[in-house]
Each structure stands twice: as C-alpha cells, then as structure tokens.
Scaffold this motif. Structure first.
Motif, PDB file in Angstrom:
ATOM      1  N   SER A   1      -3.557  -2.778   7.329  1.00 41.06           N
ATOM      2  CA  SER A   1      -2.785  -1.659   7.895  1.00 41.06           C
ATOM      3  C   SER A   1      -3.058  -0.370   7.147  1.00 41.06           C
ATOM      4  N   LYS A   2      -3.236  -0.467   5.843  1.00 37.14           N
ATOM      5  CA  LYS A   2      -3.499   0.742   5.060  1.00 37.14           C
ATOM      6  C   LYS A   2      -4.848   1.349   5.468  1.00 37.14           C
ATOM      7  N   LEU A   3      -5.872   0.498   5.577  1.00 39.51           N
ATOM      8  CA  LEU A   3      -7.180   1.006   6.004  1.00 39.51           C
ATOM      9  C   LEU A   3      -7.076   1.571   7.421  1.00 39.51           C
TER      10      LEU A   3
ATOM     11  N   GLY B   1     -13.775  20.141   7.650  1.00 45.52           N
ATOM     12  CA  GLY B   1     -13.986  18.702   7.474  1.00 45.52           C
ATOM     13  C   GLY B   1     -12.899  18.140   6.581  1.00 45.52           C
ATOM     14  N   PHE B   2     -12.669  16.831   6.695  1.00 48.11           N
ATOM     15  CA  PHE B   2     -11.642  16.245   5.828  1.00 48.11           C
ATOM     16  C   PHE B   2     -12.240  15.830   4.500  1.00 48.11           C
ATOM     17  N   GLY B   3     -11.395  15.871   3.461  1.00 43.54           N
ATOM     18  CA  GLY B   3     -11.804  15.408   2.139  1.00 43.54           C
ATOM     19  C   GLY B   3     -10.735  14.495   1.588  1.00 43.54           C
ATOM     20  N   GLY B   4     -10.710  14.361   0.264  1.00 43.55           N
ATOM     21  CA  GLY B   4      -9.707  13.516  -0.373  1.00 43.55           C
ATOM     22  C   GLY B   4     -10.268  12.161  -0.759  1.00 43.55           C
ATOM     23  N   SER B   5      -9.536  11.494  -1.627  1.00 45.56           N
ATOM     24  CA  SER B   5     -10.079  10.256  -2.198  1.00 45.56           C
ATOM     25  C   SER B   5      -9.978   9.077  -1.238  1.00 45.56           C
ATOM     26  N   CYS B   6      -9.225   9.231  -0.144  1.00 44.94           N
ATOM     27  CA  CYS B   6      -8.932   8.036   0.673  1.00 44.94           C
ATOM     28  C   CYS B   6      -9.715   7.900   1.976  1.00 44.94           C
ATOM     29  N   PHE B   7      -9.741   8.965   2.775  1.00 40.31           N
ATOM     30  CA  PHE B   7     -10.241   8.783   4.149  1.00 40.31           C
ATOM     31  C   PHE B   7     -11.650   8.195   4.182  1.00 40.31           C
ATOM     32  N   GLN B   8     -12.569   8.876   3.494  1.00 40.43           N
ATOM     33  CA  GLN B   8     -13.953   8.415   3.558  1.00 40.43           C
ATOM     34  C   GLN B   8     -14.084   7.023   2.930  1.00 40.43           C
TER      35      GLN B   8
ATOM     36  N   PRO C   1       0.818  -1.217   0.000  1.00 38.91           N
ATOM     37  CA  PRO C   1       0.000   0.000   0.000  1.00 38.91           C
ATOM     38  C   PRO C   1       0.853   1.270   0.000  1.00 38.91           C
ATOM     39  N   GLU C   2       0.320   2.313  -0.615  1.00 32.61           N
ATOM     40  CA  GLU C   2       1.043   3.578  -0.706  1.00 32.61           C
ATOM     41  C   GLU C   2       0.509   4.539   0.354  1.00 32.61           C
ATOM     42  N   PHE C   3       1.419   5.178   1.073  1.00 33.38           N
ATOM     43  CA  PHE C   3       0.994   6.077   2.152  1.00 33.38           C
ATOM     44  C   PHE C   3       1.188   7.552   1.817  1.00 33.38           C
ATOM     45  N   LEU C   4       1.513   7.872   0.575  1.00 36.83           N
ATOM     46  CA  LEU C   4       1.769   9.283   0.243  1.00 36.83           C
ATOM     47  C   LEU C   4       0.510  10.117   0.437  1.00 36.83           C
ATOM     48  N   ALA C   5       0.692  11.368   0.818  1.00 42.10           N
ATOM     49  CA  ALA C   5      -0.438  12.301   0.885  1.00 42.10           C
ATOM     50  C   ALA C   5      -0.277  13.284  -0.272  1.00 42.10           C
ATOM     51  N   GLU C   6      -1.373  13.671  -0.875  1.00 40.10           N
ATOM     52  CA  GLU C   6      -1.290  14.628  -1.981  1.00 40.10           C
ATOM     53  C   GLU C   6      -0.792  15.970  -1.453  1.00 40.10           C
ATOM     54  N   GLY C   7      -0.061  16.666  -2.306  1.00 35.52           N
ATOM     55  CA  GLY C   7       0.488  17.958  -1.899  1.00 35.52           C
ATOM     56  C   GLY C   7       1.890  17.812  -1.330  1.00 35.52           C
TER      57      GLY C   7
ATOM     58  N   THR D   1     -10.203  26.098   1.543  1.00 33.13           N
ATOM     59  CA  THR D   1      -8.906  25.412   1.389  1.00 33.13           C
ATOM     60  C   THR D   1      -7.805  26.324   1.928  1.00 33.13           C
ATOM     61  N   GLU D   2      -6.821  25.718   2.590  1.00 41.73           N
ATOM     62  CA  GLU D   2      -5.817  26.503   3.320  1.00 41.73           C
ATOM     63  C   GLU D   2      -4.644  26.942   2.447  1.00 41.73           C
ATOM     64  N   TRP D   3      -4.884  27.338   1.199  1.00 40.90           N
ATOM     65  CA  TRP D   3      -3.788  27.795   0.331  1.00 40.90           C
ATOM     66  C   TRP D   3      -3.007  28.923   1.007  1.00 40.90           C
TER      67      TRP D   3
ATOM     68  N   PHE E   1      -2.016  16.329  12.753  1.00 38.13           N
ATOM     69  CA  PHE E   1      -3.398  15.954  12.408  1.00 38.13           C
ATOM     70  C   PHE E   1      -4.396  16.320  13.502  1.00 38.13           C
ATOM     71  N   LEU E   2      -4.162  17.483  14.122  1.00 35.91           N
ATOM     72  CA  LEU E   2      -5.115  17.980  15.109  1.00 35.91           C
ATOM     73  C   LEU E   2      -5.620  19.362  14.693  1.00 35.91           C
ATOM     74  N   GLN E   3      -5.576  19.632  13.395  1.00 35.25           N
ATOM     75  CA  GLN E   3      -6.010  20.938  12.898  1.00 35.25           C
ATOM     76  C   GLN E   3      -7.524  20.862  12.614  1.00 35.25           C
TER      77      GLN E   3
ATOM     78  N   PHE F   1      -9.382  19.795  -1.999  1.00 29.44           N
ATOM     79  CA  PHE F   1      -9.675  19.226  -0.671  1.00 29.44           C
ATOM     80  C   PHE F   1      -8.605  19.569   0.356  1.00 29.44           C
ATOM     81  N   LYS F   2      -7.435  20.070  -0.128  1.00 27.10           N
ATOM     82  CA  LYS F   2      -6.393  20.581   0.752  1.00 27.10           C
ATOM     83  C   LYS F   2      -5.485  21.444  -0.114  1.00 27.10           C
ATOM     84  N   LYS F   3      -4.530  22.134   0.506  1.00 25.65           N
ATOM     85  CA  LYS F   3      -3.652  22.980  -0.312  1.00 25.65           C
ATOM     86  C   LYS F   3      -2.642  22.135  -1.099  1.00 25.65           C
TER      87      LYS F   3
HETATM   88  C1  UDX Z   1      -4.279  10.578   3.128  1.00 28.33           C
HETATM   89  C2  UDX Z   1      -3.198   9.993   4.033  1.00 28.33           C
HETATM   90  O1  UDX Z   1      -2.583  11.056   4.778  1.00 28.33           O
HETATM   91  C3  UDX Z   1      -2.161   9.238   3.211  1.00 28.33           C
HETATM   92  O2  UDX Z   1      -1.223   8.610   4.063  1.00 28.33           O
HETATM   93  C4  UDX Z   1      -2.867   8.192   2.361  1.00 28.33           C
HETATM   94  O3  UDX Z   1      -1.936   7.518   1.530  1.00 28.33           O
HETATM   95  C5  UDX Z   1      -3.952   8.827   1.504  1.00 28.33           C
HETATM   96  O4  UDX Z   1      -4.862   9.555   2.335  1.00 28.33           O
HETATM   97  P1  UDX Z   1      -4.472  12.730   1.557  1.00 28.33           P
HETATM   98  O5  UDX Z   1      -5.928  12.429   1.555  1.00 28.33           O
HETATM   99  O6  UDX Z   1      -3.788  12.944   0.256  1.00 28.33           O
HETATM  100  O7  UDX Z   1      -3.659  11.558   2.291  1.00 28.33           O
HETATM  101  O8  UDX Z   1      -4.203  14.053   2.434  1.00 28.33           O
HETATM  102  P2  UDX Z   1      -4.152  14.362   4.011  1.00 28.33           P
HETATM  103  O9  UDX Z   1      -3.016  15.282   4.242  1.00 28.33           O
HETATM  104  O10 UDX Z   1      -4.182  13.132   4.823  1.00 28.33           O
HETATM  105  O11 UDX Z   1      -5.492  15.206   4.257  1.00 28.33           O
HETATM  106  C6  UDX Z   1      -6.777  14.628   4.160  1.00 28.33           C
HETATM  107  C7  UDX Z   1      -7.830  15.642   4.577  1.00 28.33           C
HETATM  108  O12 UDX Z   1      -7.780  15.915   5.975  1.00 28.33           O
HETATM  109  C8  UDX Z   1      -7.691  17.001   3.881  1.00 28.33           C
HETATM  110  O13 UDX Z   1      -8.967  17.484   3.515  1.00 28.33           O
HETATM  111  C9  UDX Z   1      -7.058  17.873   4.944  1.00 28.33           C
HETATM  112  O14 UDX Z   1      -7.320  19.233   4.765  1.00 28.33           O
HETATM  113  C10 UDX Z   1      -7.746  17.325   6.193  1.00 28.33           C
HETATM  114  N1  UDX Z   1      -7.009  17.581   7.445  1.00 28.33           N
HETATM  115  C11 UDX Z   1      -5.753  17.056   7.615  1.00 28.33           C
HETATM  116  C12 UDX Z   1      -7.610  18.318   8.460  1.00 28.33           C
HETATM  117  O15 UDX Z   1      -8.748  18.782   8.329  1.00 28.33           O
HETATM  118  N2  UDX Z   1      -6.912  18.519   9.629  1.00 28.33           N
HETATM  119  C13 UDX Z   1      -5.668  18.010   9.852  1.00 28.33           C
HETATM  120  O16 UDX Z   1      -5.113  18.222  10.935  1.00 28.33           O
HETATM  121  C14 UDX Z   1      -5.068  17.258   8.799  1.00 28.33           C
END
Ligand code: UDX
Ligand code: ADP
Length: 482
Positions: free
Chosen positions: A221-223, A273-280, A162-168, A418-420, A267-269, A340-342
């Motif tokens: 572990s990835k999930l 709400g969180f976005g992105g293709s993975c978390f949900q 599994p890949e753990f990279l985060a976008e950005g 978005t926090e640009w 990760f306490l910011q 979904f993030k900067k």
């Molecule tokens: C995530 C995982 O971090 C990465 O390991 C996995 O491979 C893919 O899913 P990603 O979705 O690209 O990566 O970005 P991430 O930095 O995790 O942010 C996800 C979302 O959470 C964003 O919308 C971000 O803005 C939000 N976030 C993150 C918060 O709201 N608060 C935080 O403290 C951190």
C-alpha cells in the motif's frame, strides 16, 4: 501492567521520518518514553541542539516541548534497544547503486544491519516495526534475520507501519493523519502486537482511521500510494506539453478536470517535475518487484511515470537553452530554489539538480539562492560523480547567495525551481533593473504573476502555457522575438 501498554519506544534512525514521527508521538503520548537513536553522532548532536538537522515547519516547537522530558536523542543504541518494548526501524532505504537491481531495487543493507543489531542486543520480547519504505516482503526478511539470530526464549513480532507524511507538512500530516496503516501476521500473537501499536496511535488518531491489514498489503500500500500520487503529477505534466503545443492552459485543464469529484483537485499542479526521496525510489522498487514476478506489462506501466518525469525535467531545461538563443555559454543564470519542494531543506532527487546539470554542461554560470538549503549541500549535489566529472569546474561556475537580490545582479535569466512563498512577493521591478536585457524568467512552478512580470519587461516562460508578446506567440523551441 495492562497487556496493551507500551512503556518505552525506541526508533532506530533519526532522519526525516524517524525524527518528526517520534517527536509527535512523544508529544501525544506523555506516558511513553521515546528514544530516537542513530549511529551518526553528528546527527544526534544536532537533534540535541538549538538547530535541528532538518527544517520542518512546527518541528522546533514540538521538540522543545518534549526533549529530555519523554523524548530523547541518543547514540547509545544498545541501551535503547534493551529497554524498549517496541522498536521502530526508520533507517534509509536508498536505491541500489551497484550490483543486482542497480538503479532500481531498494538497498536494504541499513534495514538488515538494524535487524542484526536488535537480534544481537535484545534480552526480552520485542515488537519490531518497519517504518522505512521497503519492498514487499521485507518484513519477512527482517523476521528471518531476527529468528536466525535470536536468543532462546525471546519472542519477536514484526509489524509493517509505513509512514505517509510529506516533507514540509510533516507535523500536520502526523497530527491529523488521514489514516494509520498497520500490517501484521494473522496469528493471535500477531494481532496482539498490532493492538499494542494501535494503542499508541489511539492516543491521538481516531480508531476508525487506523487500518489493519496483513503485512504484505501494508508494504504494498505504501508503494501504491506513492505511485498513484506520482502518476497524477506525470499525467498533468504530460498534458502540459500538449498545452504548450496547442495554446491550452494546463492550470485551466487541471481545474476543469479536478472539479470532477471522482478525480479531485489535489496533486494536479504541473511543474518542472517531481522530486523527493520517495516517489522515484518507490516506483523503481515497484517496477523491479513486478519484473521479478514476471509481470513485465505492469512494470512498464509504472516505469512510464518515471520516464515522463525525466522527460519533463529535460524538456524544461532544454527550453531554457533554446529560449536564450540556443546558447547559455558564459551566461549567468539565477536559480531560485534548490529544495525539491517548498518548506523543506531536502534536496534528494530535486529537479533543480537536473536543470543545473544541463545548464552547467552548456557552459552557464549559476547564481543559486534557496532560503533553507545549506550551501554545502548544493555544492555536494552539483559535484556528485553522477552530475559531473569535473567538480572543480562546477565549483568555479556556481555561486551560492544568501539573498535573492544579490543572486540576480547581472544575470540573463531567472529559473524558478522551487515554489517558495517568498518568491511570489519579491520586488521584480528592482530585480529587472539589476539584470541583463532582455531579461527572462522561467517559472518552473507556475507561482508568479506572469502578466505583471511581462508589464515590467520580462520575457516569461512557464510550464503548460504559451505567452503572447508583442502580438507574437513564441513557443518553446523557437527563437523568441526581441
Ligand atoms: C511523498 C508523499 O506525499 C508522502 O505521502 C510519502 O510519505 C513520501 O513521499 P514528499 O516527497 O515529502 O511526500 O512530498 P510531496 O508533497 O508528495 O511532493 C513530492 C514532489 O512532487 C515534490 O517535488 C513536489 O513539488 C511535486 N509535486 C507535488 C508536483 O510537482 N505537483 C503536485 O501537484 C504535487
Ligand atoms: P528517511 O528520509 O527515510 O528518514 P534519512 O536518511 O533522513 O532517511 O535518515 C535515516 C537515518 O538512519 C540516518 O540518520 C542514518 O544515519 C540512520 N541509520 C542508518 N542505518 C542505521 C543503523 N544501522 N543504526 C542506526 N542508525 C542508522
């Protein structure tokens, strides 16, 4: 040939994961030829052009250095599969939007079609590596497909990596990965395959950071990692609601909590709400698996992380409307940031969609600015059938801008989604002058200098903190004093 050596690697899927991962692999392994294939000829053409299909800091440089040296982007899937010793499957695994498990289970049709393609084409032994995030036991399904269709005499080894990279931060995450995880079968052949993949990573990752496990542990572990990260955000976001109700400040709470070395500060910011293709997607997947395993309590536990995220997005949206005197009908509102993030142009599951959808349903007109998201992508997202039944009306109500100053002219409020970094240093005096009064800012990312904005004259609302204005303490849900 050394038994551990891998000469040619093929990656099926030239997306956010396959593209950057292979680019860094090619950079760090000049002795390996890496070919990334995709069935979308448009995507491959973009990878071979000056403007790559994804925005990722540092990616352009890496691609420029390696492209057509030992990194190739191609639509010739057949040749790439035939020639490769090792094949990554890096295709998309979206949440199913039909049938059994609709809205929860991962749709594995792309993984399955990639496996079938390999079985059809391969004429020599292959190590097949599942890189896409998949449900636990997906490797087993890939194995079944390959074995049921294999030509005589061909051997397949299936690994989970599994890949753990985060976008950005993908390039940095790949170059300095905290760990690389490789799951394989507990047989001598399985161990050999793990060693070969490990050999590739050892070109740049210290061996102690390469963990090997059984396949199922690797998949789970990835999930689990994504579920833990998302859970932290939902936890702090739940407390942001308590802060707004009590007068506590969620940033202070996060700092105090995060200084405990057992908890840690990352990760306490609190946010919209969180976005992105993975978390949900991954949590829904976990929930679905738990239900299937008759573990309803575990399923409910993780489902709450998603529910809290939905609550946060709708809470923020509702409070914008309430603050604007309970009506946004025909009011123009500027949206700062749609990704979904900067540092990414990706909009998958971006909280901005929920915010815009709610405001559009209430009759607002939106002026949207994002430095990296393509205008067509924003329109696609906001006219999707899940967002609206009348795409024509949405198109009339939305204007996309290429400059933040033009996006605020004559608007009632700015909603920062978005926090640009560039949003922090804008000339807010100039912005204030060009807006309708009273002028509002809703900072969904807590990045702006709120005191300064208040001095300029803005009404400021944010996540997890109440602001006192003219001796009054407006709270979310009440009509503010002018
Ligand atoms: C995530 C995982 O971090 C990465 O390991 C996995 O491979 C893919 O899913 P990603 O979705 O690209 O990566 O970005 P991430 O930095 O995790 O942010 C996800 C979302 O959470 C964003 O919308 C971000 O803005 C939000 N976030 C993150 C918060 O709201 N608060 C935080 O403290 C951190
Ligand atoms: P991720 O974020 O997981 O990388 P993306 O959607 O960005 O997901 O990329 C997945 C890529 O996989 C897409 O470019 C898609 O065209 C490609 N793809 C999906 N199925 C196949 C297949 N069977 N063969 C080749 N490419 C595929």
């Amino acid at each position: 040939m050394d038994t551990l050596t891998v000469m040619k690697v093929c990656c099926i899927g030239a997306g956010y994961v396959g593209g950057p991962t292979c680019a860094v692999m090619a950079l760090k392994c000049p002795d390996i030829q890496v070919t990334v294939v995709d069935r979308s000829s448009e995507r491959i053409a973009q990878w071979n052009s000056e403007k790559l299909p994804i925005y990722e800091p540092g990616l352009d440089d890496v691609v420029k250095k390696c492209r057509n040296v030992n990194l190739f982007f191609s639509t010739d899937i057949e040749t790439a599969i035939k020639e490769a010793d090792l094949i990554f499957i890096s295709v998309n695994t979206p949440t199913k939007n039909f049938g059994n498990g609709k809205g929860r289970a991962a749709d594995l049709k792309y993984v399955e079609s990639a496996a079938r393609m390999i079985a059809e084409i391969a004429q020599s032994n292959k190590i097949v590596v599942e890189k896409s995030t998949v449900p636990v036991r997906a490797a087993e399904s890939i194995m079944h497909i390959l074995h049921a269709n294999q030509r005589p005499g061909i051997r397949y080894d299936i690994l989970s990596n599994p890949e753990f990279l985060a976008e950005g931060t993908a390039i940095e995450d790949l170059v300095h990965a905290d760990r690389v995880l490789i799951g394989g079968e507990e047989t001598p052949e399985g161990h050999k395959a793990v060693e070969k993949l490990s050999w590739i990573y050892e070109h740049w990752i210290p061996k102690k950071n390469i963990l090997t496990t059984n396949t199922w542990s690797s998949e789970l572990s990835k999930l689990a990692a994504n579920a833990f990260l998302a859970q932290r955000i939902s936890s702090i976001n739940s407390l942001s609601a308590v802060c707004e109700a009590t007068g506590a400040d969620v940033s202070e709470v996060a700092r105090a909590v995060g200084l405990d070395s057992r908890i840690g500060a990352k990760f306490l910011q609190a946010s919209v709400g969180f976005g992105g293709s993975c978390f949900q997607k991954d949590i829904l997947n976990l929930v679905y698996i738990c239900e299937g395993l008759n573990l309803p309590e575990v399923a409910a536990y993780w489902q709450q992380v998603i529910d809290m995220n939905e609550y946060q997005k709708s809470r923020f949206s509702q409070k914008i409307i309430e603050s604007l005197f309970n009506t946004v009908s025909d009011k123009r509102i500027s949206i700062f940031g749609f990704a979904f993030k900067k540092n990414t142009g990706d909009t998958r599951e971006t909280p901005a969609i929920t915010v815009c959808k709610t405001l559009l349903e209430e009759g607002a007109k939106l002026d949207i600015y994002d430095p990296k998201v393509e205008p067509e992508q924003i329109i696609d997202d906001l006219t999707h059938p899940c967002v609206t039944e009348s795409p024509e009306n949405v198109k009339k109500a939305v204007q996309i801008h290429s400059d933040p100053y033009s996006a605020v002219r004559g608007t009632h409020a700015i909603v920062l989604c978005t926090e640009w970094d560039e949003f922090v240093t804008l000339d807010y005096k100039r912005i204030y002058q060009s807006m309708m009064k009273p002028a509002y800012i809703f900072d969904g990312r807590k990045i702006l200098d709120h005191e300064n904005l208040q001095q300029i004259g803005f009404h400021v609302q944010t996540i997890g903190k109440r602001y006192q204005r003219n001796g009054l303490m407006p709270s979310w849900g009440t009509v503010p004093q002018l």
